[in-house]
Motif scaffolding. Structure first.
Motif, short mmCIF file in Angstrom:
data_model
loop_
_atom_site.label_atom_id
_atom_site.label_comp_id
_atom_site.label_asym_id
_atom_site.label_seq_id
_atom_site.Cartn_x
_atom_site.Cartn_y
_atom_site.Cartn_z
N ASP A 112 -5.91 1.52 11.08
CA ASP A 112 -5.49 0.16 10.78
C ASP A 112 -4.18 0.20 9.99
O ASP A 112 -4.07 0.97 9.03
CB ASP A 112 -6.58 -0.55 9.97
CG ASP A 112 -6.33 -2.04 9.87
OD1 ASP A 112 -5.28 -2.42 9.31
OD2 ASP A 112 -7.16 -2.81 10.36
N PRO A 113 -3.19 -0.60 10.37
CA PRO A 113 -1.91 -0.60 9.66
C PRO A 113 -2.03 -0.87 8.16
O PRO A 113 -1.17 -0.45 7.38
CB PRO A 113 -1.10 -1.69 10.36
CG PRO A 113 -1.69 -1.78 11.72
CD PRO A 113 -3.15 -1.50 11.53
N GLU A 114 -3.10 -1.53 7.75
CA GLU A 114 -3.33 -1.76 6.32
C GLU A 114 -3.72 -0.48 5.59
O GLU A 114 -3.60 -0.39 4.37
CB GLU A 114 -4.45 -2.80 6.12
CG GLU A 114 -4.08 -4.20 6.53
CD GLU A 114 -3.04 -4.82 5.60
OE1 GLU A 114 -3.04 -4.52 4.40
OE2 GLU A 114 -2.23 -5.61 6.10
N PRO A 122 2.07 -0.01 2.78
CA PRO A 122 1.23 -0.10 3.98
C PRO A 122 2.09 -0.29 5.23
O PRO A 122 3.10 -1.00 5.20
CB PRO A 122 0.36 -1.34 3.74
CG PRO A 122 0.41 -1.56 2.26
CD PRO A 122 1.75 -1.06 1.81
N ALA A 123 1.70 0.37 6.32
CA ALA A 123 2.43 0.23 7.58
C ALA A 123 2.49 -1.23 8.02
O ALA A 123 3.45 -1.64 8.67
CB ALA A 123 1.78 1.08 8.66
N SER A 124 1.48 -2.01 7.65
CA SER A 124 1.47 -3.43 8.02
C SER A 124 2.68 -4.15 7.45
O SER A 124 3.15 -5.14 8.02
CB SER A 124 0.18 -4.10 7.55
OG SER A 124 0.04 -3.96 6.15
N GLN A 125 3.22 -3.66 6.35
CA GLN A 125 4.44 -4.23 5.77
C GLN A 125 5.67 -3.49 6.28
O GLN A 125 6.64 -4.11 6.71
CB GLN A 125 4.40 -4.15 4.25
CG GLN A 125 3.32 -4.99 3.61
CD GLN A 125 3.19 -4.72 2.12
OE1 GLN A 125 4.00 -4.02 1.52
NE2 GLN A 125 2.14 -5.26 1.52
N ALA A 126 5.64 -2.17 6.23
CA ALA A 126 6.81 -1.37 6.58
C ALA A 126 7.19 -1.49 8.05
O ALA A 126 8.36 -1.37 8.41
CB ALA A 126 6.56 0.09 6.22
N ARG A 127 6.21 -1.70 8.92
CA ARG A 127 6.47 -1.78 10.36
C ARG A 127 5.99 -3.12 10.94
O ARG A 127 5.61 -3.19 12.10
CB ARG A 127 5.77 -0.64 11.10
CG ARG A 127 6.14 0.75 10.65
CD ARG A 127 7.38 1.25 11.37
NE ARG A 127 7.57 2.67 11.13
CZ ARG A 127 8.37 3.16 10.19
NH1 ARG A 127 9.05 2.36 9.41
NH2 ARG A 127 8.49 4.46 10.03
N SER A 128 6.00 -4.17 10.15
CA SER A 128 5.44 -5.45 10.58
C SER A 128 6.06 -5.97 11.87
O SER A 128 5.36 -6.49 12.73
CB SER A 128 5.56 -6.49 9.46
OG SER A 128 6.92 -6.71 9.13
#
Length: 144
Positions: A112-114, A122-128
């Motif tokens: 999970d990107p989180e 978190p990848a959810s922010q860095a690669r949103s």
């Protein structure tokens, strides 16, 4: 996030074969996931022959030194891409280590990107933006 671990019995393959495996796997991962090569990480995890068994037979006792790999991807990658990655990484293992295809095992692990960090974020922010673009390209309905 593209990361792959290749689990190998130590002393079975030459340093050159292992180096070629890592290089080709990195390029393959980059191509299949359409990810910049700079993001790809590949590792070899080595095991003593006495610590590996295939079909219940330890390698020193005649068990095959069967390679195994894990490939980590961010959740949201389409099934066809994950399946292509399984096939392509298996091809690389078979070709570079000169082993029987039927002995190779592999697994895609979706993260999970989180729950994945890139530079402490978190990848959810860095690669949103990338994650959103993949979600937009997903076919409607369930994917395996």
């Amino acid at each position: 996030m593209p990361i792959a671990h290749f689990h190998l019995v130590d002393g079975v393959w030459s340093d050159e074969q292992v180096a070629n495996l890592l290089e080709r796997a990195s390029q393959t991962y980059s191509t299949v996931l359409e990810s910049p090569i700079e993001r790809v990480r590949t590792f070899v995890v080595r095991y003593r022959p006495s610590d590996v068994a295939t079909a219940g037979v330890r390698v020193p006792d005649g068990g095959a030194p069967a390679p195994y790999f894990t490939a980590l991807v961010l959740r949201g990658r389409p099934a066809h891409q994950r399946h292509e990655l399984l096939t392509a990484l298996t091809d690389v293992v078979v070709e570079e280590l000169e082993c029987e295809r039927s002995l190779v095992r592999g697994q895609i692990i979706q993260i999970d990107p989180e729950d994945w960090g890139i530079g402490g974020r978190p990848a959810s922010q860095a690669r949103s933006g990338e994650i959103a673009a993949r979600a937009d390209n997903q076919p409607s309905g369930p994917t395996s």
